[in-house]
Design a protein around this motif. Sequence first.
Motif, mmCIF file in Angstrom:
data_model
loop_
_atom_site.group_PDB
_atom_site.id
_atom_site.type_symbol
_atom_site.label_atom_id
_atom_site.label_comp_id
_atom_site.label_asym_id
_atom_site.label_seq_id
_atom_site.Cartn_x
_atom_site.Cartn_y
_atom_site.Cartn_z
ATOM 1 N N VAL A 113 36.288 25.927 33.147
ATOM 2 C CA VAL A 113 35.786 24.601 32.764
ATOM 3 C C VAL A 113 34.824 24.073 33.822
ATOM 4 N N ALA A 114 35.084 24.403 35.082
ATOM 5 C CA ALA A 114 34.151 23.988 36.147
ATOM 6 C C ALA A 114 32.788 24.636 35.937
ATOM 7 N N MET A 193 27.777 28.235 41.398
ATOM 8 C CA MET A 193 28.655 28.885 40.422
ATOM 9 C C MET A 193 30.108 28.981 40.921
ATOM 10 N N PRO A 194 31.060 28.323 40.194
ATOM 11 C CA PRO A 194 32.454 28.319 40.641
ATOM 12 C C PRO A 194 33.312 29.456 40.087
ATOM 13 N N LEU A 195 32.810 30.171 39.062
ATOM 14 C CA LEU A 195 33.634 31.208 38.442
ATOM 15 C C LEU A 195 33.992 32.273 39.479
ATOM 16 N N GLY A 196 35.256 32.645 39.483
ATOM 17 C CA GLY A 196 35.770 33.541 40.511
ATOM 18 C C GLY A 196 36.715 32.815 41.445
ATOM 19 N N GLY A 198 39.248 31.319 40.300
ATOM 20 C CA GLY A 198 40.557 31.435 39.666
ATOM 21 C C GLY A 198 41.168 30.072 39.438
ATOM 22 N N ALA A 199 42.501 30.028 39.461
ATOM 23 C CA ALA A 199 43.188 28.758 39.277
ATOM 24 C C ALA A 199 43.004 27.875 40.503
ATOM 25 N N LEU A 200 43.038 28.496 41.687
ATOM 26 C CA LEU A 200 42.792 27.789 42.946
ATOM 27 C C LEU A 200 42.623 28.739 44.119
ATOM 28 N N ALA A 201 43.067 30.020 43.967
ATOM 29 C CA ALA A 201 43.134 30.933 45.114
ATOM 30 C C ALA A 201 42.379 32.237 44.878
ATOM 31 N N GLY A 202 41.366 32.185 44.011
ATOM 32 C CA GLY A 202 40.607 33.399 43.755
ATOM 33 C C GLY A 202 41.427 34.412 42.983
ATOM 34 N N THR A 203 41.160 35.690 43.194
ATOM 35 C CA THR A 203 41.829 36.742 42.442
ATOM 36 C C THR A 203 41.852 38.038 43.243
ATOM 37 N N THR A 204 42.755 38.923 42.873
ATOM 38 C CA THR A 204 42.829 40.228 43.543
ATOM 39 C C THR A 204 41.865 41.240 42.914
ATOM 40 N N TYR A 205 41.271 40.893 41.783
ATOM 41 C CA TYR A 205 40.333 41.808 41.135
ATOM 42 C C TYR A 205 39.007 41.829 41.910
ATOM 43 N N PRO A 206 38.322 42.959 41.908
ATOM 44 C CA PRO A 206 37.045 43.057 42.663
ATOM 45 C C PRO A 206 35.879 42.457 41.884
ATOM 46 N N LEU A 207 35.927 41.151 41.705
ATOM 47 C CA LEU A 207 34.866 40.476 40.952
ATOM 48 C C LEU A 207 33.543 40.532 41.709
ATOM 49 N N ASP A 208 32.476 40.614 40.967
ATOM 50 C CA ASP A 208 31.128 40.513 41.552
ATOM 51 C C ASP A 208 30.581 39.133 41.173
ATOM 52 N N ARG A 209 30.910 38.160 42.003
ATOM 53 C CA ARG A 209 30.524 36.775 41.696
ATOM 54 C C ARG A 209 29.019 36.576 41.736
ATOM 55 N N GLU A 210 28.370 37.262 42.674
ATOM 56 C CA GLU A 210 26.921 37.119 42.778
ATOM 57 C C GLU A 210 26.217 37.640 41.515
ATOM 58 N N PHE A 211 26.767 38.701 40.926
ATOM 59 C CA PHE A 211 26.206 39.232 39.685
ATOM 60 C C PHE A 211 26.298 38.194 38.573
ATOM 61 N N VAL A 212 27.470 37.577 38.436
ATOM 62 C CA VAL A 212 27.661 36.562 37.389
ATOM 63 C C VAL A 212 26.727 35.378 37.627
ATOM 64 N N VAL A 221 26.945 30.735 44.871
ATOM 65 C CA VAL A 221 28.344 30.663 44.434
ATOM 66 C C VAL A 221 29.094 29.706 45.360
ATOM 67 N N THR A 222 30.145 29.100 44.855
ATOM 68 C CA THR A 222 30.971 28.219 45.676
ATOM 69 C C THR A 222 31.676 29.044 46.756
ATOM 70 N N MET A 223 31.874 28.435 47.910
ATOM 71 C CA MET A 223 32.377 29.167 49.074
ATOM 72 C C MET A 223 33.841 28.892 49.386
ATOM 73 N N ASN A 224 34.504 28.078 48.567
ATOM 74 C CA ASN A 224 35.932 27.803 48.763
ATOM 75 C C ASN A 224 36.572 27.647 47.398
ATOM 76 N N SER A 225 37.592 28.469 47.134
ATOM 77 C CA SER A 225 38.167 28.481 45.786
ATOM 78 C C SER A 225 38.863 27.177 45.434
ATOM 79 N N LEU A 226 39.489 26.517 46.409
ATOM 80 C CA LEU A 226 40.120 25.221 46.139
ATOM 81 C C LEU A 226 39.065 24.193 45.723
#
Length: 459
Positions: A113-114, A193-196, A198-212, A221-226
């Motif tokens: 939603v963000a 871009m905030p995607l990546g 997660g709910a608040l603490a990122g994820t263990t998956y190897p996401l490529d946030r820069e690609f998205v 991309v945002t630099m703090n998941s909180l």
Amino acid sequence: MAKLWGGRFQKSTDKKVDDFNSSIRFDKRMYKQDIKGSIAHATMLGKQNIIPKEDSDKIVAELKNILKDIEDGKVEFEIDAEDIHMNIEKILIERIGDAGKRLHTGRSRNDQVALDIRMYLMDETADIEEMLIHTLNVLVDLASDHTETIMPGYTHLQKAQPVTFAHHLMAYFEMFKRDLSRLRDCRKRTNVMPLGSGALAGTTYPLDREFVASELGFDAVTMNSLDGVSDRDFVIELANCLALVMMHLSRFCEELILWSSNEFSFVEMDDAFSTGSSIMPQKKNPDVAELIRGKAGRVYGHLMGLLTTMKGIPLAYNKDMQEDKEPIFDSIDTVKLCLPVFCDMIATMTVKKDNMLKGSKGGFTNATDVADYLVKKGLPFREAHAVVGRMVFYSIEHDKALDDLTMDEFKEFSDIIEDDIYNAISMETCVNDRKVIGGPAKEVVEKAIADAKEFLAQQ
């Protein structure tokens, strides 16, 4: 209906809670952004081998079909599915089965939603920027026709000094130009871009946030998941920018309302932008200007509401933040409704030049110029100020304007006054001798208009 998040629950949600909790009635307008974000996310999941490439391709293809079906009016959203995100995911799963269930891998509705609201606001801001550019063009065109239309300038709503209508219009050009600059500056902080997160603490998956981010056209991309999921500064900042747009519209509309009254009679609204009275047949009311003035308060209220909603929320996401959308959506809608009708209203109004000039000759608007005349003859300004004050008092008692005084009357106040005073305090001289940068002299205003046209040509 079973909830996509319902595994932990043993009871169905109360129907009243479904209705209360649902945001689909207002967040459905973000369907394009939600699908676009999901396409980029699914593409990345396949690229990173987080989900099978075959499933990624299926998801992307079907999301494009869903987008087309929504735009063709073939999709009916469900309140039970809560929001636009769950509605689209539910449709996707119904259509392609297990592959659709993989879409939400590595993301939460919190960062989803963000993402959507940022993308939506950037799209809407771009539209408003174009409307502001049109507003600036209308003001410049109108000013170009009135560089010699003299009118009274006011302070405290009391006549002060003569200016031109063009000069007055160009003051609003500066205001709306700042609005344009503010919106563009606001976009810089929205375009992250905030995607990546997660709910608040990122994820263990190897996401490529820069690609998205690149796929979606974000600058960073945002630099703090909180912060990524709980930041709504950009919403509040835009609400503030829109409140300022409405404030500027409202100030001009207030003047138009005054000027169109019989007491001023400086302008007359076109019939197409006026209304009448149900009982008084003579009335021609400036309802369009009044309504724009009234709608400013509504946009102010949304800004204060957003600030109040956010002021006590701990990190990270809280359901309170669902309340960000209706206020900012309505602020956007209100500004987009007001700007075009405002432009058409001022472009079609009749400017009563003779009445403006007559108005500038009343109220001793050339008193400062009498003082300046005395200063140029060698009198200290404070002494000149006092002399002219006595001159004004005398003129009020004798029901005269300053330029109606005879030379003998002038001499009673100062023997340094000569016949050249009459030219020095004419309305034309009062305006056109003010050649300082930013002043109302015709040549200065024409230069300001030329600069404005050059600015607009670059937009």
